[in-house]
Design an enzyme around this catalytic site. Structure first.
Site, PDB file in Angstrom:
ATOM      1  N   SER A 140     -38.569 -36.969   1.280  1.00 57.12           N
ATOM      2  CA  SER A 140     -37.742 -38.016   1.565  1.00 57.12           C
ATOM      3  C   SER A 140     -37.879 -39.133   1.623  1.00 57.12           C
ATOM      4  O   SER A 140     -38.935 -39.701   1.152  1.00 57.12           O
ATOM      5  CB  SER A 140     -37.209 -37.488   3.151  1.00 57.12           C
ATOM      6  OG  SER A 140     -36.345 -38.861   3.861  1.00 57.12           O
ATOM      7  N   TYR A 154     -40.620 -37.076  11.597  1.00 57.18           N
ATOM      8  CA  TYR A 154     -39.840 -36.839  10.526  1.00 57.18           C
ATOM      9  C   TYR A 154     -40.418 -37.485   9.028  1.00 57.18           C
ATOM     10  O   TYR A 154     -40.966 -37.096   8.141  1.00 57.18           O
ATOM     11  CB  TYR A 154     -38.840 -37.054  10.791  1.00 57.18           C
ATOM     12  CG  TYR A 154     -37.389 -36.924   9.617  1.00 57.18           C
ATOM     13  CD1 TYR A 154     -36.958 -35.329   9.035  1.00 57.18           C
ATOM     14  CD2 TYR A 154     -37.533 -37.690   8.669  1.00 57.18           C
ATOM     15  CE1 TYR A 154     -36.541 -34.828   8.234  1.00 57.18           C
ATOM     16  CE2 TYR A 154     -36.850 -37.208   7.754  1.00 57.18           C
ATOM     17  CZ  TYR A 154     -36.318 -35.585   6.959  1.00 57.18           C
ATOM     18  OH  TYR A 154     -35.667 -35.296   6.226  1.00 57.18           O
TER      19      TYR A 154
END
Length: 266
Positions: A140, A154
């Site tokens: 990401s 995350y």
């Protein structure tokens, strides 16, 4: 079988389903795994009809420590080898670290980190032996920027996937095995519906920051073919990634602190 096989985790929707279609369109058979068998079977039927390749639907929960072996056993039972691996399964766990249970955080790490390493470790030797392999770790843009409040692990796991992919890339130069970390920004998928932030991000983020899952998967496929160790999708995301590298850390952290409420639930 004459055709190569691509295994895609988290294939029931979003980027995973898009990757399944991309690989099938390039002549690969596909093995699709996620928890929702009905979704997988529907996608597998679509792929068989549309692309004329084989598609296997394998229901598995990668939060289960035995999940990786279950997926690999199902593929081995079909007499197939894995030629391409897309580690895409993932989700967001909203909330601050102290207000979420360790059971939830442990399951998150199992899916986002441990299962990725285990799956890659178990398929890589065969790829090296056959002198062909493609590994895409869906990371990401969050892994290239400072961490934000909320979704505490995350960005940390996505940053790990970037470094992991870079090392795999270097270790396998000249072997026929390519490894790449795909770093999308905000992507139109079910991700924000599942973690309860859909209304939040839809209201606060401009449309130019969003990309479609098909665009993201296509960029990831091309990066793996070209053996690029890191692929950031879209011009705005590339600019953000460069900015995160060149500005002082304290400035970047202050920026994330001021903007994080637009995309993270604390």
């Amino acid at each position: 079988m004459a055709r190569r096989l691509a295994l895609i985790t988290g294939a029931s929707a979003g980027i995973g389903a898009a990757f399944a279609r991309i690989y099938a369109s390039h002549g690969y058979d596909v093995a699709l795994t996620a928890r929702r068998l009905d979704r997988l079977e529907s996608l597998a039927a679509e792929i068989r009809m549309r692309f004329g390749v084989e598609a296997y639907a394998i229901s598995a929960d990668l939060a289960d420590p035995g999940g990786v072996d279950a997926v690999l056993a199902a593929i081995a039972a079909e007499g197939r080898d894995i030629d391409a691996l897309v580690n895409n399964a993932g989700y967001g766990l909203p909330g601050t670290f102290d207000k979420t249970s360790w059971a939830d955080q442990s399951a998150f790490l199992q899916v986002m980190l441990t299962s990725v390493c285990e799956m890659t470790h178990k398929v890589l030797p065969g790829m090296v032996e056959r002198r062909f392999g493609r590994i895409v770790n869906v990371a990401s843009l969050a892994g290239l920027a400072p961490g934000s409040a909320g979704h505490t692990l995350y960005a940390a796991t996505k940053s790990f996937l970037v470094k992991f992919s870079q090392s795999l890339h270097l270790e396998n130069l000249g072997s026929g095995v390519h490894a790449s970390a795909l770093c999308p920004g905000f992507t139109l998928s079910e991700f924000h519906d599942v973690n309860g932030t859909r209304a939040q991000v839809s209201q606060s983020l401009p449309t130019w920051m969003w990309m479609g899952a098909d665009e993201v998967a296509a960029a990831g496929y091309e990066a793996a073919e070209a053996n690029r160790p890191v692929c950031v999708t879209g011009a705005p995301n590339k600019a953000i990634a460069v900015l995160a590298k060149i500005i002082p850390d304290e400035w970047a952290l202050a920026l994330i602190a001021s903007q994080g409420g637009k995309f993270r639930k604390v």
